[in-house]
Every structure is written in structure tokens, then in C-alpha cells.
Design a protein around this motif. Structure first.
Motif, short mmCIF file in Angstrom:
data_model
loop_
_atom_site.label_atom_id
_atom_site.label_comp_id
_atom_site.label_asym_id
_atom_site.label_seq_id
_atom_site.Cartn_x
_atom_site.Cartn_y
_atom_site.Cartn_z
N ASP A 17 -17.53 20.34 18.94
CA ASP A 17 -18.45 20.48 17.81
C ASP A 17 -18.85 19.12 17.28
OD1 ASP A 17 -18.32 23.17 18.11
OD2 ASP A 17 -16.75 23.45 16.55
N GLU A 18 -17.88 18.21 17.22
CA GLU A 18 -18.16 16.88 16.71
C GLU A 18 -19.11 16.13 17.65
OE1 GLU A 18 -15.76 12.80 15.46
OE2 GLU A 18 -14.66 14.61 16.07
N GLU A 19 -18.85 16.30 18.99
CA GLU A 19 -19.68 15.60 19.98
C GLU A 19 -21.08 16.20 20.02
OE1 GLU A 19 -16.18 14.31 23.16
OE2 GLU A 19 -17.24 16.22 23.38
N LYS A 20 -21.19 17.52 19.80
CA LYS A 20 -22.49 18.17 19.78
C LYS A 20 -23.33 17.66 18.62
CE LYS A 20 -24.71 22.66 20.19
NZ LYS A 20 -25.78 22.32 19.28
N GLN A 21 -22.72 17.42 17.43
CA GLN A 21 -23.45 16.88 16.30
C GLN A 21 -23.96 15.48 16.60
OE1 GLN A 21 -20.87 17.08 12.86
NE2 GLN A 21 -21.02 19.34 12.73
N MET A 22 -23.10 14.73 17.30
CA MET A 22 -23.49 13.37 17.67
C MET A 22 -24.66 13.39 18.65
SD MET A 22 -21.09 10.37 19.32
CE MET A 22 -19.89 10.62 17.99
N PHE A 23 -24.60 14.35 19.68
CA PHE A 23 -25.66 14.47 20.69
C PHE A 23 -26.99 14.88 20.06
CE2 PHE A 23 -28.14 17.11 23.60
CZ PHE A 23 -28.34 16.22 24.66
#
Length: 302
Positions: A17-23
Motif C-alpha cells: 500500500d505504501e509503495e502503491k501511494q509512492m507509484f
């Protein structure tokens, strides 16, 4: 985490979820999502699956269109063939002008040769000569019987299976039947050669080989009897007489006697009953017509 590593995980759908927000915070995130959505509904064209390279190579070679090689020899062979055929036709029509005349049973025919010599061909006979070479070589091949009135000129040869008749200018009759060879001279001089027997005939002389036996004789008639529609015989086997009757009337005669009786007499060519009577009565024979063209001959009972 750098952007390249983040994109790889995005493609594998492994983002947290954190990486998706970053992407999603990237400037091109919207474009990347659009590509993925469209790729999900994309359908590739049909394709053939090749098991391995060897199979592919065989199928490829089978589909190759052969390249036609130019061969300069083939046109020359075709031209040569046309020339050979043309020459064959030319020589056939212009250099080998063979004339063939054949009479059927009960038919006679008169022929004028290139030098104005005359030939009367008897029934069931065949005559052949070369028109182109006639001026230099007067030669006729005869199978059957014919009466010749030869114009004067160079040597005139009548070639048969049983002998050769040579003349210059004369009138003569040649009969060449199975086991029966006869020449009658009516005018001039005739040279006849058969095997080892050679004779010069003058007007009125006859030359005959019957069943291998040679004999000579005389005639008194001015022309062959058959040219006046009558056949005349002198001491001739009865079977030869019946054979001539078959030729003149186009009939078949059934006569099973083994005797070799000789017949002297004659028959006409225009009345079958009359002809049969003049032959059978002196020989003590009877006859019956079993069909339109079959005559059965019987020996009379004593």
C-alpha cells in the motif's frame, strides 16, 4: 526504492500500500495505468505453433516455390523436332509417292499408269507402284491377278511373291495366288523368273508353277478369260477353282473333301447358280445355299 524497481514490482502486481501511494505520485502513473487497461483486452492474431526448429525447416521447405531455371537447350530441341517432322511430311508426299490400288471380292478395276500403260486388276488383288520414280523405274508390286498392256519404253517389271515378270512393250497376264503362280503372254516377249526357273515367253506361251511344280503350255484366246467375266481352268485342283469362285462372287464355300481332283472347264461371273452347276455337275458334286453368302458342297452318294 528507486522508480525503476518500483515499476517492476508494479508490473508484477507486488506493490504494498505504501509503495502503491509512492507509484501513483509519479508523473507518468496515469499513462502506465492506461496501457495496462488496454493490454488486458488486446487479442493476438492466430499463429501456428512450431514444436522445434527441425519441424519448422521441413514445413518451410515444403512451401518453397521452385524457381524455374532457364534452359536454352529446350527451345532448340523443339525447333529441331519441328524441322524433322516437316522434312518427314515433305519426303512422304513429294518423294515417296506410292500408289496403292486394291480390289475387293467380286470387283475388278482398270488403271492407267503414268506412261499410259493399262492394267486391269482382278477381284481380291492388290497393286502398288511409285509414281515419282516411275519414269526411270517402271516397277509394280502385285499380289493377286492382273492383265497388263504395257506401252513401249524402258524395262517394265511386275514383282510378285513367287516370281518376277520383265517386259518392254507387250500384253500379258500375271496370276499370283497362294501356291499358284502363272504368266500368260498375249503379245510380244515376256521374261519370267521364279526361284531358279527362268523362261522367255512369246505370244501364246504360258508359265505356271502350281504347288511347287513347274509346267509350260499354250493359249489360243486373245485376252484373259476373266476380263470377259469368265474363269477358265485346265487340269486345276478343284479347291483352286472354288477359291476363284469365292473371289468372283464374294461368297464362302464349305468343301471338306480331302481329294485333290482336277477340274477342266469354267464358270461365268454374273450368275452364281449357273457357275455352281457348271462346276459341281461334271465333278459329281451337289451344293446348297445355307445363307446369303455360304455355299456347302457335298460329294454325291453312289
Amino acid at each position: 526504492m528507486d522508480s525503476e524497481e518500483l515499476i517492476k514490482k508494479w508490473l508484477k502486481n507486488e506493490l504494498s500500500d505504501e509503495e502503491k501511494q509512492m507509484f501513483d505520485s509519479f508523473d507518468d502513473a496515469h499513462l502506465n495505468n492506461y496501457i495496462i487497461e488496454k493490454a488486458q483486452v488486446f487479442k493476438a492474431s492466430n499463429f501456428s505453433e512450431i514444436n522445434n526448429f527441425d519441424v519448422f525447416k521441413v514445413q518451410y521447405n515444403q512451401q518453397k516455390i521452385p524457381v524455374k531455371k532457364l534452359n536454352w537447350i529446350n527451345p532448340l530441341l523443339k525447333i529441331a523436332s519441328i524441322i524433322v517432322i516437316a522434312l518427314g511430311v515433305y519426303f512422304t508426299f513429294f518423294f515417296n509417292q506410292r500408289v496403292q490400288i486394291e480390289t475387293l471380292a467380286s470387283n475388278k478395276e482398270s488403271i492407267e499408269l503414268p506412261d499410259h500403260s493399262l492394267v486391269m486388276l482382278n477381284a481380291s488383288s492388290h497393286l502398288e507402284y511409285n509414281k515419282r520414280t516411275w519414269k526411270d523405274h517402271r516397277k509394280i508390286n502385285l499380289d493377286g491377278e492382273a492383265f497388263f498392256k504395257v506401252s513401249k519404253g524402258q524395262t517394265f517389271d511386275v514383282i510378285t511373291n513367287q516370281g518376277v515378270v520383265t517386259v518392254v512393250g507387250t500384253q500379258f497376264n500375271v496370276k499370283d495366288r497362294k501356291n499358284y503362280f502363272e504368266v500368260k503372254c498375249f503379245e510380244g516377249i515376256v521374261k519370267v523368273t521364279s526361284d531358279t526357273i527362268s523362261r522367255f515367253l512369246k505370244a501364246g506361251d504360258t508359265y505356271k508353277i502350281l504347288n511347287g511344280k513347274f509346267s509350260e503350255g499354250k493359249i489360243i484366246s486373245p485376252v484373259p478369260n476373266w476380263t470377259e467375266n469368265m474363269s477358265v481352268f485346265e487340269a486345276i485342283p478343284i479347291k483352286e477353282v472354288f477359291a476363284e469362285l469365292e473371289r468372283q462372287y464374294d461368297i464362302e464355300i464349305n468343301y471338306n473333301s480331302r481329294s485333290n481332283r482336277l477340274f477342266t472347264g469354267g464358270f461365268v461371273h454374273d450368275n452364281l447358280d449357273n457357275a455352281l452347276n457348271t462346276i459341281t455337275q461334271p465333278m459329281n458334286l451337289t451344293y446348297e445355299m445355307s445363307s446369303s453368302n455360304l455355299v456347302v458342297i457335298h460329294e454325291k452318294e453312289n
